[in-house]
Design a protein around this motif. Structure first.
Motif, PDB file in Angstrom:
ATOM      1  N   ARG A  79       0.852  -1.185   0.000  1.00 40.94           N
ATOM      2  CA  ARG A  79       0.000   0.000   0.000  1.00 40.94           C
ATOM      3  C   ARG A  79       0.887   1.234   0.000  1.00 40.94           C
ATOM      4  NH1 ARG A  79      -3.572  -0.019   5.080  1.00 40.94           N
ATOM      5  NH2 ARG A  79      -1.486  -0.042   5.973  1.00 40.94           N
ATOM      6  N   SER A 140      -6.000   4.171   0.000  1.00 45.00           N
ATOM      7  CA  SER A 140      -6.032   2.946   0.775  1.00 45.00           C
ATOM      8  C   SER A 140      -6.075   1.693  -0.093  1.00 45.00           C
ATOM      9  CB  SER A 140      -7.256   2.946   1.713  1.00 45.00           C
ATOM     10  OG  SER A 140      -8.442   3.038   0.958  1.00 45.00           O
ATOM     11  N   THR A 142      -4.983  -1.480  -1.974  1.00 49.70           N
ATOM     12  CA  THR A 142      -3.911  -2.435  -1.747  1.00 49.70           C
ATOM     13  C   THR A 142      -3.620  -3.173  -3.041  1.00 49.70           C
ATOM     14  OG1 THR A 142      -4.533  -2.717   0.557  1.00 49.70           O
ATOM     15  CG2 THR A 142      -3.159  -4.428  -0.419  1.00 49.70           C
TER      16      THR A 142
END
Length: 208
Positions: A79, A140, A142
């Motif tokens: 991330r 956010s 991933t």
């Protein structure tokens, strides 16, 4: 006694005045257009410089994250937040000072380029074929792992090549890779000179 009205200017003089006004307006418009074009070119150059700086900072942060891995070979980040706060050790580390925005889009919507493996091979080895994943404005998201970033903008660039000589036409063509950053650092690091050879000692004297 009759009062005379002010004499009207000759028609020829009026025509010259009108042509002069048109000429002045044309010159002013051309000057403003040239000024606007010059400003746009200067703003484009500034965005390109910012793209290079921010992209290199991200590539540097990715390389730092790999080197700071508790086990080797190191792992690439999953991330973007991993670069901001690395919590793999007891004391968190900050490989990136802040979340940089793409200067061409004005958003943190960098394209994360995946390395294709969960662990990073040693720098200098041939990586697996990378795949690109678009990264929305939300930071956010991933990815599997990412080893490089690039802009998602299709803006045409003024400069025609990257620092490594690769051709460059659009902002999205510019790849900022941790591997390339490490290779550039190795090229810039001077090779230490070998130590001087000891002088031969004359037999029986113990002196050179």
């Amino acid at each position: 006694m009759a009062i005379r009205s002010p004499a009207s200017p000759p028609a020829r003089q009026t025509g010259f005045t009108y042509l002069g006004l048109l000429f002045f307006v044309a010159l002013s418009s051309a000057g403003l257009a040239a000024l606007g074009s010059s400003w746009q070119m200067a703003a484009q150059r500034e965005r390109e410089r910012e793209l290079e700086f921010r992209g290199n900072e991200i590539a540097k942060a990715i390389a730092s994250y790999v080197k700071a891995s508790p086990v080797q070979p190191g792992q690439y980040p999953q991330r973007f937040e991993d670069l901001l706060v690395d919590r793999r050790a007891a004391k968190p580390r900050h490989h990136l000072r802040r979340l940089y925005l793409d200067p061409f889009t004005g958003k943190p919507d960098w394209v994360l380029v995946e390395d294709g493996a969960n662990q990073a091979p040693a720098f200098g080895a041939m990586p697996a074929a990378p795949s690109a994943q678009a990264w929305p404005s939300s930071s956010s998201l991933t990815a599997a792992t990412f080893s490089a970033v690039r802009s998602r903008s299709d803006q045409t660039m003024q400069r025609h090549s990257q620092a490594n000589g690769e051709p460059l036409r659009r902002a999205s063509d510019w790849l900022f890779s941790a591997r390339q950053f490490e290779e550039q650092q190795q090229q810039q690091t001077p090779t230490p000179a070998p130590p001087p050879l000891p002088l031969p000692i004359e037999p029986g004297t113990g002196r050179p």
